[in-house]
Design a protein around this motif. Structure first.
Motif, PDB file in Angstrom:
ATOM      1  N   MET A 270       0.853  -1.193   0.000  1.00 28.43           N
ATOM      2  CA  MET A 270       0.000   0.000   0.000  1.00 28.43           C
ATOM      3  C   MET A 270       0.887   1.241   0.000  1.00 28.43           C
ATOM      4  O   MET A 270       1.813   1.314   0.789  1.00 28.43           O
ATOM      5  CB  MET A 270      -0.881  -0.025   1.239  1.00 28.43           C
ATOM      6  N   SER A 271       0.599   2.171  -0.897  1.00 32.68           N
ATOM      7  CA  SER A 271       1.487   3.337  -0.946  1.00 32.68           C
ATOM      8  C   SER A 271       1.187   4.281   0.226  1.00 32.68           C
ATOM      9  O   SER A 271       0.074   4.356   0.729  1.00 32.68           O
ATOM     10  CB  SER A 271       1.323   4.069  -2.272  1.00 32.68           C
ATOM     11  N   LYS A 272       2.226   4.985   0.618  1.00 36.06           N
ATOM     12  CA  LYS A 272       2.095   5.867   1.786  1.00 36.06           C
ATOM     13  C   LYS A 272       1.378   7.155   1.395  1.00 36.06           C
ATOM     14  O   LYS A 272       1.398   7.560   0.237  1.00 36.06           O
ATOM     15  CB  LYS A 272       3.482   6.174   2.334  1.00 36.06           C
ATOM     16  N   ILE A 273       0.811   7.799   2.395  1.00 37.37           N
ATOM     17  CA  ILE A 273       0.174   9.097   2.200  1.00 37.37           C
ATOM     18  C   ILE A 273       1.239  10.160   2.442  1.00 37.37           C
ATOM     19  O   ILE A 273       1.800  10.253   3.537  1.00 37.37           O
ATOM     20  CB  ILE A 273      -0.997   9.286   3.188  1.00 37.37           C
ATOM     21  N   GLY A 274       1.554  10.928   1.414  1.00 43.84           N
ATOM     22  CA  GLY A 274       2.615  11.922   1.512  1.00 43.84           C
ATOM     23  C   GLY A 274       2.074  13.275   1.962  1.00 43.84           C
ATOM     24  O   GLY A 274       1.124  13.799   1.369  1.00 43.84           O
ATOM     25  N   VAL A 275       2.693  13.837   2.992  1.00 46.88           N
ATOM     26  CA  VAL A 275       2.266  15.141   3.518  1.00 46.88           C
ATOM     27  C   VAL A 275       3.491  16.047   3.615  1.00 46.88           C
ATOM     28  O   VAL A 275       4.467  15.710   4.287  1.00 46.88           O
ATOM     29  CB  VAL A 275       1.608  14.988   4.912  1.00 46.88           C
TER      30      VAL A 275
ATOM     31  N   ARG B 274       2.114   9.337  14.931  1.00 46.38           N
ATOM     32  CA  ARG B 274       2.695   8.262  15.739  1.00 46.38           C
ATOM     33  C   ARG B 274       1.726   7.863  16.859  1.00 46.38           C
ATOM     34  O   ARG B 274       1.483   6.686  17.098  1.00 46.38           O
ATOM     35  CB  ARG B 274       4.036   8.719  16.317  1.00 46.38           C
ATOM     36  N   ALA B 275       1.161   8.867  17.527  1.00 44.96           N
ATOM     37  CA  ALA B 275       0.215   8.598  18.628  1.00 44.96           C
ATOM     38  C   ALA B 275      -1.006   7.832  18.127  1.00 44.96           C
ATOM     39  O   ALA B 275      -1.608   7.058  18.872  1.00 44.96           O
ATOM     40  CB  ALA B 275      -0.213   9.913  19.276  1.00 44.96           C
ATOM     41  N   ALA B 276      -1.354   8.037  16.859  1.00 43.92           N
ATOM     42  CA  ALA B 276      -2.505   7.329  16.280  1.00 43.92           C
ATOM     43  C   ALA B 276      -2.102   5.951  15.765  1.00 43.92           C
ATOM     44  O   ALA B 276      -2.944   5.202  15.257  1.00 43.92           O
ATOM     45  CB  ALA B 276      -3.111   8.170  15.145  1.00 43.92           C
ATOM     46  N   GLY B 277      -0.809   5.625  15.881  1.00 45.67           N
ATOM     47  CA  GLY B 277      -0.334   4.315  15.424  1.00 45.67           C
ATOM     48  C   GLY B 277      -0.304   4.184  13.907  1.00 45.67           C
ATOM     49  O   GLY B 277      -0.392   3.097  13.357  1.00 45.67           O
ATOM     50  N   LEU B 278      -0.157   5.334  13.225  1.00 44.87           N
ATOM     51  CA  LEU B 278      -0.243   5.325  11.757  1.00 44.87           C
ATOM     52  C   LEU B 278       1.071   5.658  11.064  1.00 44.87           C
ATOM     53  O   LEU B 278       1.089   5.959   9.872  1.00 44.87           O
ATOM     54  CB  LEU B 278      -1.310   6.341  11.310  1.00 44.87           C
ATOM     55  N   GLU B 279       2.183   5.604  11.810  1.00 43.68           N
ATOM     56  CA  GLU B 279       3.427   6.096  11.205  1.00 43.68           C
ATOM     57  C   GLU B 279       3.839   5.325   9.948  1.00 43.68           C
ATOM     58  O   GLU B 279       4.469   5.905   9.061  1.00 43.68           O
ATOM     59  CB  GLU B 279       4.563   6.159  12.218  1.00 43.68           C
ATOM     60  N   ASP B 280       3.456   4.060   9.842  1.00 47.38           N
ATOM     61  CA  ASP B 280       3.812   3.289   8.647  1.00 47.38           C
ATOM     62  C   ASP B 280       3.019   3.728   7.411  1.00 47.38           C
ATOM     63  O   ASP B 280       3.389   3.391   6.288  1.00 47.38           O
ATOM     64  CB  ASP B 280       3.541   1.793   8.875  1.00 47.38           C
ATOM     65  N   ARG B 281       1.936   4.454   7.629  1.00 44.27           N
ATOM     66  CA  ARG B 281       1.065   4.827   6.513  1.00 44.27           C
ATOM     67  C   ARG B 281       1.418   6.192   5.924  1.00 44.27           C
ATOM     68  O   ARG B 281       0.835   6.598   4.924  1.00 44.27           O
ATOM     69  CB  ARG B 281      -0.405   4.849   6.977  1.00 44.27           C
ATOM     70  N   PHE B 282       2.329   6.911   6.581  1.00 46.78           N
ATOM     71  CA  PHE B 282       2.606   8.283   6.155  1.00 46.78           C
ATOM     72  C   PHE B 282       4.066   8.517   5.776  1.00 46.78           C
ATOM     73  O   PHE B 282       4.978   7.941   6.377  1.00 46.78           O
ATOM     74  CB  PHE B 282       2.255   9.261   7.290  1.00 46.78           C
ATOM     75  N   GLU B 283       4.258   9.389   4.795  1.00 41.60           N
ATOM     76  CA  GLU B 283       5.557   9.957   4.470  1.00 41.60           C
ATOM     77  C   GLU B 283       5.423  11.452   4.765  1.00 41.60           C
ATOM     78  O   GLU B 283       4.613  12.140   4.135  1.00 41.60           O
ATOM     79  CB  GLU B 283       5.845   9.716   2.977  1.00 41.60           C
ATOM     80  N   ILE B 284       6.185  11.946   5.748  1.00 34.75           N
ATOM     81  CA  ILE B 284       6.000  13.327   6.210  1.00 34.75           C
ATOM     82  C   ILE B 284       7.306  14.097   6.041  1.00 34.75           C
ATOM     83  O   ILE B 284       8.372  13.600   6.404  1.00 34.75           O
ATOM     84  CB  ILE B 284       5.574  13.337   7.703  1.00 34.75           C
TER      85      ILE B 284
ATOM     86  N   ARG C 173      -7.556  11.276   7.433  1.00 34.25           N
ATOM     87  CA  ARG C 173      -8.048   9.941   7.825  1.00 34.25           C
ATOM     88  C   ARG C 173      -9.407   9.675   7.190  1.00 34.25           C
ATOM     89  O   ARG C 173      -9.681   8.559   6.743  1.00 34.25           O
ATOM     90  CB  ARG C 173      -8.120   9.837   9.352  1.00 34.25           C
ATOM     91  N   THR C 174     -10.248  10.711   7.135  1.00 36.34           N
ATOM     92  CA  THR C 174     -11.558  10.557   6.494  1.00 36.34           C
ATOM     93  C   THR C 174     -11.395  10.356   4.986  1.00 36.34           C
ATOM     94  O   THR C 174     -11.964   9.431   4.410  1.00 36.34           O
ATOM     95  CB  THR C 174     -12.421  11.815   6.755  1.00 36.34           C
ATOM     96  N   GLU C 175     -10.580  11.217   4.377  1.00 31.92           N
ATOM     97  CA  GLU C 175     -10.434  11.164   2.909  1.00 31.92           C
ATOM     98  C   GLU C 175      -9.770   9.871   2.439  1.00 31.92           C
ATOM     99  O   GLU C 175     -10.088   9.344   1.394  1.00 31.92           O
ATOM    100  CB  GLU C 175      -9.635  12.376   2.418  1.00 31.92           C
ATOM    101  N   LYS C 176      -8.806   9.394   3.216  1.00 34.49           N
ATOM    102  CA  LYS C 176      -8.039   8.215   2.786  1.00 34.49           C
ATOM    103  C   LYS C 176      -8.506   6.937   3.461  1.00 34.49           C
ATOM    104  O   LYS C 176      -7.961   5.857   3.198  1.00 34.49           O
ATOM    105  CB  LYS C 176      -6.548   8.438   3.082  1.00 34.49           C
TER     106      LYS C 176
END
Ligand code: 4NP
Length: 159
Positions: free
Chosen positions: A1-6, A29-39, A154-157
């Motif tokens: 799954m590709s990461k969400i870039g911000v 990180r607090a939401a446990g989503l660090e693997d899903r994002f490129e920041i 989170r809603t959009e993706k």
């Protein structure tokens, strides 16, 4: 799954955008989503390339529990395809980014404070020439705005 870039964008990439990056990173990180994002963050100017965030920014962030570690870089054309969300800190940097936007840009370009209910669409003020209170004001603005940004993404993706 590709990461969400911000990507957070300001002028120098040493005050506002590295702070937005650091605060947002902690929330992800607090939401446990660090693997899903490129920041990341960058500046539209070349003034401070390679520098760590301004010591005043770092000190203020740390007083608020956020640790900043970022090497300033300049915005490049590839950022339009590498990032899904591009967030300029003020209208001047918004214009700087839009001026470079290719017709096939993939990223969504939205002013940071479109996510601030207390002053929708306002500029994140540049604290560079001001005092300590300016940095705390910027911290509070970015804390609110990045919270709402994460909610929206989170809603959009659907994450
Ligand atoms: P930033 O702040 O865009 O939030 O990183 C600034 C940093 C440096 C300069 C201006 C704004 N400068 O003119 O060098």
């Amino acid at each position: 799954m590709s990461k969400i870039g911000v990507l957070f964008v300001c002028l120098g990439n040493i005050c506002r955008s590295p702070l937005a990056e650091g605060i947002f990173r902690d929330k992800v990180r607090a939401a446990g989503l660090e693997d899903r994002f490129e920041i990341d963050s960058c500046g539209t100017s070349a003034f401070h390339i390679g520098e760590q965030p301004d010591p005043r920014s770092r000190a203020n962030a740390e007083a608020n529990g956020v640790y900043l570690d970022h090497q300033a870089r300049q915005f490049v054309g590839a950022d339009f395809s590498d990032f899904d969300y591009i967030l300029p800190m003020d209208s001047s940097n918004y214009r700087n980014v839009m001026r470079l936007e290719p017709v096939n840009a993939h990223g969504k370009i939205v002013l940071m404070r479109e996510f601030d209910d207390m002053a929708k669409g306002a500029d994140v003020p540049d604290p560079y020439y001001g005092g300590e209170r300016g940095f705390q004001n910027v911290f509070d603005i970015l804390d609110r705005s990045t919270e709402a940004l994460l909610k929206t993404i989170r809603t959009e993706k659907g994450v």
